[in-house]
Enzyme design. Structure first.
Site, PDB file in Angstrom:
ATOM      1  N   ASP A  40       8.463  16.961  10.644  1.00 23.76           N
ATOM      2  CA  ASP A  40       7.979  16.857   9.270  1.00 23.76           C
ATOM      3  C   ASP A  40       6.454  16.931   9.246  1.00 23.76           C
ATOM      4  OD1 ASP A  40       8.254  16.684   6.531  1.00 23.76           O
ATOM      5  OD2 ASP A  40       8.204  14.506   6.491  1.00 23.76           O
ATOM      6  N   ILE A  42       0.812  -1.219   0.000  1.00 19.36           N
ATOM      7  CA  ILE A  42       0.000   0.000   0.000  1.00 19.36           C
ATOM      8  C   ILE A  42       0.844   1.266   0.000  1.00 19.36           C
ATOM      9  CG2 ILE A  42      -2.004  -1.059   1.105  1.00 19.36           C
ATOM     10  CD1 ILE A  42      -1.063   0.054   3.766  1.00 19.36           C
ATOM     11  N   GLY A  43       2.157   1.161   0.123  1.00 24.46           N
ATOM     12  CA  GLY A  43       2.978   2.366   0.119  1.00 24.46           C
ATOM     13  C   GLY A  43       4.436   2.052  -0.095  1.00 24.46           C
ATOM     14  N   LYS A  88       5.534  -2.006   8.053  1.00 27.36           N
ATOM     15  CA  LYS A  88       6.589  -1.266   7.368  1.00 27.36           C
ATOM     16  C   LYS A  88       7.848  -2.134   7.363  1.00 27.36           C
ATOM     17  CE  LYS A  88       6.932   3.157   7.951  1.00 27.36           C
ATOM     18  NZ  LYS A  88       7.208   4.492   8.514  1.00 27.36           N
ATOM     19  N   ALA A 100      11.726   2.250   2.957  1.00 27.52           N
ATOM     20  CA  ALA A 100      10.874   1.141   3.394  1.00 27.52           C
ATOM     21  C   ALA A 100       9.651   1.020   2.508  1.00 27.52           C
ATOM     22  CB  ALA A 100      10.460   1.330   4.855  1.00 27.52           C
ATOM     23  N   GLY A 104      11.300   6.009   0.563  1.00 28.99           N
ATOM     24  CA  GLY A 104      12.701   5.986   0.218  1.00 28.99           C
ATOM     25  C   GLY A 104      13.448   4.799   0.779  1.00 28.99           C
TER      26      GLY A 104
END
Length: 762
Positions: free
Chosen positions: A136, A19-20, A42, A25, A23
């Site tokens: 962030d 699903i993602g 992850k 992981a 950079g």
């Protein structure tokens, strides 16, 4: 196909889909097979799993999030580190990012903005209290659930605040559109940097524009350092004055001029909610001046154009490093879990539009120099101690390590001294602070001072029932407990007094835990009677329930009703509940639910042997499936077995096969209704089927008839006729046997002789 999909980590976490991708992981959706819940996993990319520096950063993320426990922060459930794979198991978020919501809505109302921002600030307040700065904060890292709940995620570049002295040049830096001035300039960052980023997000929510924008990310970063954003009310006059002041206060250039804590900012927003006409007076003097009605900060010493940088504006190394790649790249690129993969569209556009060749090339040279200096510095640091001597060893990271275990592992080269023992989020006996930083050099015999956790302090929930809610609140506060009020009707308890608490009085809880106080609103205050919403279309049922004052959550499920029809509700009809109570309406997704029907294999008395019983299901869509069970007779006499399937009219043929001889028999044909778990018999030949399979011997009448008739007739008849009677009757069982035997039906069902799966008779 992704090689990780289908794997089960540690025998518990089954990976289902990607699903993602970030950079460092990749993020997968998975299932915790033990707790039967959906999770996000992850996994560090293979190319980084052998790099100690990357492994350290990956572990730091889990270390950072592990100490966080807040309803507005994505939970971490588990971590796994081995030689082959490193992963973090997190809460799976089924929602959209705040960025997606802003993109759809363009401009948010001030009420929605305040609702979202307070949740973000509370999440950050919890993190800041633990010594963690996010660094962030941006809409891409904020998830929004369907009920409006906010979840802050990706503390991937967060560092513990105690690791001061490190600047943005050796830390990851945030997204350029929301970056704080000190972060862009490479100075030390703290919690006030997150506050600036929240202010920048509020600016975008209320105006539909980012505070600063340009074709070049370097220009944007320098604008954050030096330029003044356009006044929000000049873009959107509907923004209340007080809320504009909050935004601009959070976005002050100098950290000391901003809100010093998230708690201060929350207090102002709460005050604004109570009185939207409020004015805090932060910029009273500037407002009085007609010379420049957009001036809210001190005038900048230099400015940045949209196309070209002024010569007198320095470009910090941290900013230049971002420009070298066309965009800012965090050390640990954030990923989303529960939505689309990391995809910063704005940064991609900046990369495509970027045309400032000379500044970029210059920045690239600066980066090379900085990298070389840092590399040499790291080499030197690893071999030189604070007193200038060459180091024998590199200090390990002792955080969250058991004190005795640390002594056992490092006690031969390092002396341990307990500096303090205090209550802490970590388990009792674990180290939460060390005097020598991880990776710093030390010599054999050096002493490291550590602080060891005493575990979380426990307190007892006091008696608060039948107590005024304000007094009860004070009782909890004095014991270091938090509180939450829930109003409910109660005719036996005076209005404004506590009915009960959760956890109950006398319960031992961790200090800092939240206790829910149920406060009486008097008899039948704002109560409604729940209607029956089943059998209605989900849209109609939702409108009706909302009209009656309930908060609706719609969930689909497999059911035999038509698609979209409500089949179940979480609160039974007729029950009295408070207005605003959440009710879950389950509606059919048009798919038949799976079910099980118990079928009892009624073996005749005397049956014996080893068999396989085959169930051939012809489903309603004309597809076939087969289920087989082993039958050991007489041990498993009359054994019930569960047959799985779905549908209300499934034809089932049951056959039996002798494992030793291969003989087969037909036990019956049925219709299974998995909706009401009923069985309708179409035909059944149980005894004959077992006989054909060799479980029973054919019956004979000779032993029963010969003895009974021979004695009565022998004295009266001549010897020559004695053998005639058994001869005339002996064939009788033989003539009847074929009428009962199944061989006459065998030609109509030849598939059962060859393949149990084809034994269905249409």
């Amino acid at each position: 196909m992704d090689k990780n999909i289908g794997k089960k980590l540690d025998g518990r976490y089954e990976i289902t889909e990607l699903i993602g991708v970030g950079g460092m992981a990749e993020v997968y959706k998975g299932v915790d097979v033990i707790d039967n819940k959906t999770v996000a996993i992850k996994i560090l990319k293979k190319e980084y799993s052998e790099n100690e520096e990357f492994l350290r950063r990956f572990r730091n993320e889990s270390k950072a999030i592990a100490v966080l426990s807040h309803p507005n922060i994505v939970k971490i459930y588990d971590v796994g580190f081995s030689e082959k794979i490193q992963y973090i198991v997190m809460e799976y978020i089924d929602g959209i990012t705040l960025k997606e919501y802003i993109k759809e809505e363009k401009v948010l109302t001030w009420k929605d903005t305040v609702h979202f921002v307070i949740q973000i600030l509370r999440a950050l307040q919890h993190a800041h209290d633990k010594g963690i700065v996010h660094r962030d904060i941006k809409p891409q890292n904020i998830m929004m659930l369907t009920d409006g709940t906010i979840k802050v995620m990706d503390f991937g570049i967060a560092k513990f605040a105690r690791e001061d002295g490190k600047t943005a040049t050796d830390q990851a830096i945030g997204s350029v559109h929301y970056i704080s001035p000190e972060q862009a300039s490479g100075n030390v960052t703290d919690a006030k940097s997150d506050i600036y980023s929240v202010g920048a997000m509020m600016y975008e929510m209320l105006t539909g524009r980012k505070p600063f924008d340009s074709d070049n990310p370097v220009a944007i970063a320098v604008m954050h350092m030096h330029d003044i954003p356009e006044r929000p009310r000049a873009i959107n006059p509907d923004i209340p004055d007080g809320l504009e002041e909050v935004v601009l206060k959070a976005m002050e250039k100098a950290p000391e001029d901003r809100y010093q804590t998230t708690g201060e900012m929350i207090a102002d927003i709460e005050a604004f909610k109570e009185n939207p006409e409020i004015s805090f007076g932060y910029y009273k003097e500037e407002e009085a001046s007609d010379a420049d009605d957009t001036k809210y900060f001190d005038a900048p010493q230099a400015s940045v154009g949209d196309v070209q940088l002024e010569e007198n504006v320095p470009v910090p190394a941290a900013v230049a490093a971002g420009a070298a790649g066309g965009e800012y790249q965090p050390e640990y690129a954030p990923e989303m879990h529960g939505g689309a993969p990391y995809d910063d569209e704005d940064d991609e556009e900046e990369e495509e539009r970027s045309s400032l060749l000379i500044p970029v090339l210059t920045a690239a040279v600066v980066v090379v120099i900085i990298v070389a200096v840092v590399f040499v510095g790291v080499l030197v640091k690893d071999y030189i101690t604070d007193n200038g001597k060459k180091a024998d060893y590199s200090m390990p990271d002792l955080y969250n390590m058991d004190y005795n275990e640390a002594q056992s592992q490092w006690g031969n080269v390092l002396k341990f001294e307990i500096e303090a023992e205090e209550y802490n989020e970590l388990e009792e006996g674990r180290i939460y602070e060390q005097s020598i930083d991880p990776d710093a050099g030390f010599n054999k015999g050096d002493t490291v001072k550590v602080k060891v956790s005493k575990g979380m302090e426990m307190v007892e929930v006091p008696k608060v029932s039948d107590m005024n809610q304000d007094v009860a609140k004070d009782q909890l506060t004095e014991r270091g407990l938090k509180y939450e009020f829930k109003n409910t009707s109660d005719s036996d308890v005076k209005k404004g007094y506590v009915i009960k608490s959760e956890p109950a009085e006398g319960t031992q809880v961790h200090k800092g835990s939240t206790v829910v106080l149920y406060v009486s609103m008097g008899a039948n205050a704002d109560q409604i009677k729940v209607s029956d919403y089943t059998k209605k279309k989900i849209d109609d049922a939702t409108r009706l329930a909302q009209y009656e004052g309930l908060k609706v959550v719609a969930k689909e499920k497999a059911a035999y009703e038509d698609e979209g029809i409500v089949v179940e509700q979480s609160i039974e009809k007729g029950k009295m509940v408070e207005k605003g109570t959440e009710i879950i309406l389950y509606y059919s997704n048009g798919k038949d639910p799976d079910g099980e029907i118990p079928y009892t294999i009624n073996a005749p008395d005397g049956a014996s042997g080893n068999f396989k019983v085959n169930f051939v299901l012809k489903n309603e869509d004309n597809t076939f499936s087969t289920q087989t069970v082993d039958l050991d007779l007489p041990t498993m006499q009359n054994t019930p077995v569960n047959i799985k399937g779905s549908g209300e009219s499934v034809n089932v043929v049951v056959t039996i096969t002798n494992i030793i001889t291969g003989q087969k028999g037909n036990l019956g044909t049925y219709t299974f209704n998995f909706a009401d778990k009923s069985i309708t018999t179409l035909s059944e030949t149980i005894e004959q089927g077992f006989t054909d399979a060799g479980a029973l011997q054919p019956a004979t009448e000779e032993p029963t008839e010969a003895p009974t008739e021979a004695p009565t007739e022998a004295p009266q008849q001549p010897q020559t006729q004695a053998p005639q009677q058994p001869q005339t009757q002996a064939p009788q069982p033989q003539t009847q046997a074929p009428t009962e035997a199944p061989h006459t039906e065998a030609p109509t069902e030849p598939p059962t002789e060859d393949d149990g799966d084809e034994g269905f008779v249409a």
